[in-house]
Design a protein around this motif. Sequence first.
Motif, PDB file in Angstrom:
ATOM      1  N   TYR A  37       0.860  -1.174   0.000  1.00  0.00           N
ATOM      2  CA  TYR A  37       0.000   0.000   0.000  1.00  0.00           C
ATOM      3  C   TYR A  37       0.898   1.225   0.000  1.00  0.00           C
ATOM      4  O   TYR A  37       2.090   1.141   0.302  1.00  0.00           O
ATOM      5  CB  TYR A  37      -0.896   0.024   1.243  1.00  0.00           C
ATOM      6  CG  TYR A  37      -2.047  -0.940   1.209  1.00  0.00           C
ATOM      7  CD1 TYR A  37      -1.837  -2.320   1.291  1.00  0.00           C
ATOM      8  CD2 TYR A  37      -3.366  -0.488   1.127  1.00  0.00           C
ATOM      9  CE1 TYR A  37      -2.903  -3.213   1.269  1.00  0.00           C
ATOM     10  CE2 TYR A  37      -4.429  -1.374   1.122  1.00  0.00           C
ATOM     11  CZ  TYR A  37      -4.192  -2.727   1.192  1.00  0.00           C
ATOM     12  OH  TYR A  37      -5.249  -3.602   1.173  1.00  0.00           O
ATOM     13  N   GLU A  46      -3.691   3.700  -0.078  1.00  0.00           N
ATOM     14  CA  GLU A  46      -4.294   2.965  -1.172  1.00  0.00           C
ATOM     15  C   GLU A  46      -3.488   1.706  -1.488  1.00  0.00           C
ATOM     16  O   GLU A  46      -2.262   1.674  -1.300  1.00  0.00           O
ATOM     17  CB  GLU A  46      -4.376   3.822  -2.452  1.00  0.00           C
ATOM     18  CG  GLU A  46      -3.037   4.227  -3.028  1.00  0.00           C
ATOM     19  CD  GLU A  46      -3.123   4.849  -4.411  1.00  0.00           C
ATOM     20  OE1 GLU A  46      -4.202   4.821  -5.037  1.00  0.00           O
ATOM     21  OE2 GLU A  46      -2.087   5.362  -4.880  1.00  0.00           O
ATOM     22  N   TYR A  59      -3.226  -4.999  -9.343  1.00  0.00           N
ATOM     23  CA  TYR A  59      -2.568  -3.700  -9.338  1.00  0.00           C
ATOM     24  C   TYR A  59      -3.601  -2.583  -9.395  1.00  0.00           C
ATOM     25  O   TYR A  59      -4.643  -2.723 -10.034  1.00  0.00           O
ATOM     26  CB  TYR A  59      -1.648  -3.546 -10.567  1.00  0.00           C
ATOM     27  CG  TYR A  59      -0.524  -4.538 -10.649  1.00  0.00           C
ATOM     28  CD1 TYR A  59      -0.695  -5.755 -11.303  1.00  0.00           C
ATOM     29  CD2 TYR A  59       0.706  -4.261 -10.075  1.00  0.00           C
ATOM     30  CE1 TYR A  59       0.336  -6.673 -11.378  1.00  0.00           C
ATOM     31  CE2 TYR A  59       1.745  -5.172 -10.148  1.00  0.00           C
ATOM     32  CZ  TYR A  59       1.553  -6.374 -10.795  1.00  0.00           C
ATOM     33  OH  TYR A  59       2.575  -7.274 -10.861  1.00  0.00           O
ATOM     34  N   THR A  60      -3.266  -1.464  -8.782  1.00  0.00           N
ATOM     35  CA  THR A  60      -4.080  -0.292  -8.996  1.00  0.00           C
ATOM     36  C   THR A  60      -3.796   0.219 -10.410  1.00  0.00           C
ATOM     37  O   THR A  60      -2.679   0.045 -10.939  1.00  0.00           O
ATOM     38  CB  THR A  60      -3.786   0.788  -7.942  1.00  0.00           C
ATOM     39  OG1 THR A  60      -4.758   1.818  -8.034  1.00  0.00           O
ATOM     40  CG2 THR A  60      -2.405   1.381  -8.105  1.00  0.00           C
ATOM     41  N   ASP A  61      -4.772   0.836 -11.023  1.00  0.00           N
ATOM     42  CA  ASP A  61      -4.654   1.208 -12.435  1.00  0.00           C
ATOM     43  C   ASP A  61      -3.441   2.089 -12.724  1.00  0.00           C
ATOM     44  O   ASP A  61      -2.801   1.960 -13.779  1.00  0.00           O
ATOM     45  CB  ASP A  61      -5.927   1.923 -12.894  1.00  0.00           C
ATOM     46  CG  ASP A  61      -7.099   0.980 -13.082  1.00  0.00           C
ATOM     47  OD1 ASP A  61      -8.239   1.462 -13.167  1.00  0.00           O
ATOM     48  OD2 ASP A  61      -6.867  -0.244 -13.128  1.00  0.00           O
ATOM     49  N   SER A  62      -3.109   2.973 -11.809  1.00  0.00           N
ATOM     50  CA  SER A  62      -2.062   3.962 -12.083  1.00  0.00           C
ATOM     51  C   SER A  62      -0.668   3.355 -12.181  1.00  0.00           C
ATOM     52  O   SER A  62       0.258   4.018 -12.667  1.00  0.00           O
ATOM     53  CB  SER A  62      -2.074   5.057 -11.019  1.00  0.00           C
ATOM     54  OG  SER A  62      -1.800   4.516  -9.750  1.00  0.00           O
TER      55      SER A  62
END
Length: 122
Positions: A37, A46, A59-62
């Motif tokens: 995170y 996040e 994965y987070t999109d960014s």
Amino acid sequence: QVQLVESGGGLVQAGGSLRLSCAASGNIFSINTMGWYRQAPGKQRELVAAVTSGGTTSYTDSVKGRFTVSRDNAKKTVYLQMNSLKPEDTAVYYCNVQGLKRTAWDRPLNYWGQGTQVTVSS
């Protein structure tokens, strides 16, 4: 006593790379999910990336296409390879372990690392 020891943070220029490591130590029977995170100043923590015991990653999109999460189950270690770093990646990165059992009969628990600073300069 379970401990998570993180390493690999630091200062890097935009476009550079860093590799974070987090090793879990102590009396550990199994771990479900290991991940990372991050929390930037003034923002909520996040999820960046995670990997299950079966190897499924998220994965987070960014960070998709730039970061890669992996784990070594024998070493109880999770890694985060960060490439093409951007200033907006600047944050404190926290290792997270979910579903850790110290014995086969234990209730699974979650743990956090102490955090490691990643700073990306423009």
